[in-house]
Design an enzyme around this catalytic site. Sequence first.
Site, PDB file in Angstrom:
ATOM      1  CG  ASP A  10      -1.498   1.176   1.708  1.00  0.00           C
ATOM      2  OD1 ASP A  10      -2.254   1.769   0.632  1.00  0.00           O
ATOM      3  OD2 ASP A  10      -1.305   1.875   2.636  1.00  0.00           O
ATOM      4  CG  ASP A  12      -1.394   7.722   0.245  1.00  0.00           C
ATOM      5  OD1 ASP A  12      -2.205   7.498  -0.824  1.00  0.00           O
ATOM      6  OD2 ASP A  12      -0.663   8.554   0.120  1.00  0.00           O
ATOM      7  N   GLY A  53     -10.237   7.123  -1.722  1.00  0.00           N
ATOM      8  CA  GLY A  53     -10.115   7.865  -2.897  1.00  0.00           C
ATOM      9  C   GLY A  53     -10.668   9.223  -2.935  1.00  0.00           C
ATOM     10  CD  GLU A  56     -13.548   7.524  -5.467  1.00  0.00           C
ATOM     11  OE1 GLU A  56     -13.525   6.769  -6.239  1.00  0.00           O
ATOM     12  OE2 GLU A  56     -12.777   8.437  -4.969  1.00  0.00           O
ATOM     13  NE  ARG A  57     -10.505  10.440   2.136  1.00  0.00           N
ATOM     14  CZ  ARG A  57      -9.578   9.836   1.449  1.00  0.00           C
ATOM     15  NH1 ARG A  57      -8.432  10.927   1.205  1.00  0.00           N
ATOM     16  NH2 ARG A  57      -8.868   8.819   1.355  1.00  0.00           N
ATOM     17  CB  THR A 125      -3.213   7.481  -3.896  1.00  0.00           C
ATOM     18  OG1 THR A 125      -3.080   9.074  -3.882  1.00  0.00           O
ATOM     19  CG2 THR A 125      -1.854   7.157  -4.241  1.00  0.00           C
ATOM     20  CG  ASN A 129      -1.141  11.828  -5.953  1.00  0.00           C
ATOM     21  OD1 ASN A 129      -0.882  12.569  -6.537  1.00  0.00           O
ATOM     22  ND2 ASN A 129      -2.425  11.458  -5.350  1.00  0.00           N
TER      23      ASN A 129
HETATM   24  C1  XBP Z   1      -4.953   6.262   0.463  1.00  0.00           C
HETATM   25  C2  XBP Z   1      -6.191   6.992  -0.049  1.00  0.00           C
HETATM   26  C3  XBP Z   1      -6.088   7.805  -1.082  1.00  0.00           C
HETATM   27  C4  XBP Z   1      -5.549   9.097  -0.691  1.00  0.00           C
HETATM   28  C5  XBP Z   1      -5.817  10.269  -1.361  1.00  0.00           C
HETATM   29  O1  XBP Z   1      -4.631   5.293  -0.582  1.00  0.00           O
HETATM   30  O2  XBP Z   1      -7.471   6.440   0.310  1.00  0.00           O
HETATM   31  O3  XBP Z   1      -7.493   8.163  -1.530  1.00  0.00           O
HETATM   32  O4  XBP Z   1      -5.984   9.308   0.733  1.00  0.00           O
HETATM   33  O5  XBP Z   1      -5.338  10.023  -2.537  1.00  0.00           O
HETATM   34  P1  XBP Z   1      -3.817   3.867   0.060  1.00  0.00           P
HETATM   35  P2  XBP Z   1      -6.160  10.677  -3.942  1.00  0.00           P
HETATM   36  O6  XBP Z   1      -3.696   4.072   1.664  1.00  0.00           O
HETATM   37  O7  XBP Z   1      -4.617   2.698  -0.558  1.00  0.00           O
HETATM   38  O8  XBP Z   1      -2.451   4.007  -0.617  1.00  0.00           O
HETATM   39  O9  XBP Z   1      -6.813  11.925  -3.612  1.00  0.00           O
HETATM   40  O10 XBP Z   1      -5.404  10.522  -5.098  1.00  0.00           O
HETATM   41  O11 XBP Z   1      -7.236   9.374  -3.969  1.00  0.00           O
HETATM   42 MG    MG Z   2      -3.074   3.188   3.244  1.00  0.00          MG
END
Ligand code: XBP
Ligand code: MG
Length: 255
Positions: A10, A12, A53, A56-57, A125, A129
Amino acid sequence: MAELEALIFDVDGTLADTEKDGHRVAFNRAFVDAGLDWEWTVALYGELLAVTGGKERIRYYLDSFNTDFERPADLDGFIAALHKQKTAHYTSMLAEGAIPMRNGVRRLLTEVREAGLRLAIATTTTPANVSALLQHALDPAAEEWFEVIAAGDIVPAKKPAPDIYTWAIEQMKLSPEQCIAFEDSENGVKSAASAGIRSILVTTNDYTEDDDFNGAALVLDQLGDPDDDFRVIAGDAGDAGYVDLALLRAFHGRG
Ligand code: XBP
Ligand code: MG
């Protein structure tokens, strides 16, 4: 037990602690650019992280926290434009070195690459990014270290759905049993587990430390380093003090 072939990371919260001081700040800067009086505080953002996402957020925020906002006719287009601006801010922050890799990530990636293990990424993400983080926080050529980078809208359903892990595993022509997944959140663990991966290793962060990690075989506060032991939150790490290839092989063998 199948032979360990690949590590799937993963991004983030796992490779780097990107949410509080990265994504959240980028969202707020995009809101200012758009002339919106929205501000995602550290506390509010922690609640908004329930939805993966960025697009979506934003919709979740409008549906659940800002219902008075007068929505434009083309709400999808409005959200997409806002998110594009946020991504521009976020990738600029990464290019300025704003977000480092988490402790132990570089060390572990170096060791497992030398051992010939295959690497992949499975993240919600945006692909841009991932590229920016790998290039600026790890190595200019780091994207090549990962055989598959499964990210963002490449799949119809984001975490906790299994789609992103299933897609990555299929691209590598592996079975879930041949992989270990590295995650930081409840959504991520649910995604990897429902994709059939049994060896899931979690490193928590401030936003996810109280998540339900049911389905993860080992929950740590970090990967650790030889001079900086991890703290075991759940599971059995034996007498190891940091995550290395030996621990991963033992951990996978017990999966
Ligand atoms: C974390 C997420 C992402 C980021 C924001 O992803 O949910 O949506 O918070 O990035 P992961 P974006 O933990 O699966 O890496 O705005 O590009 O979605
Ligand atoms: Mg994560």
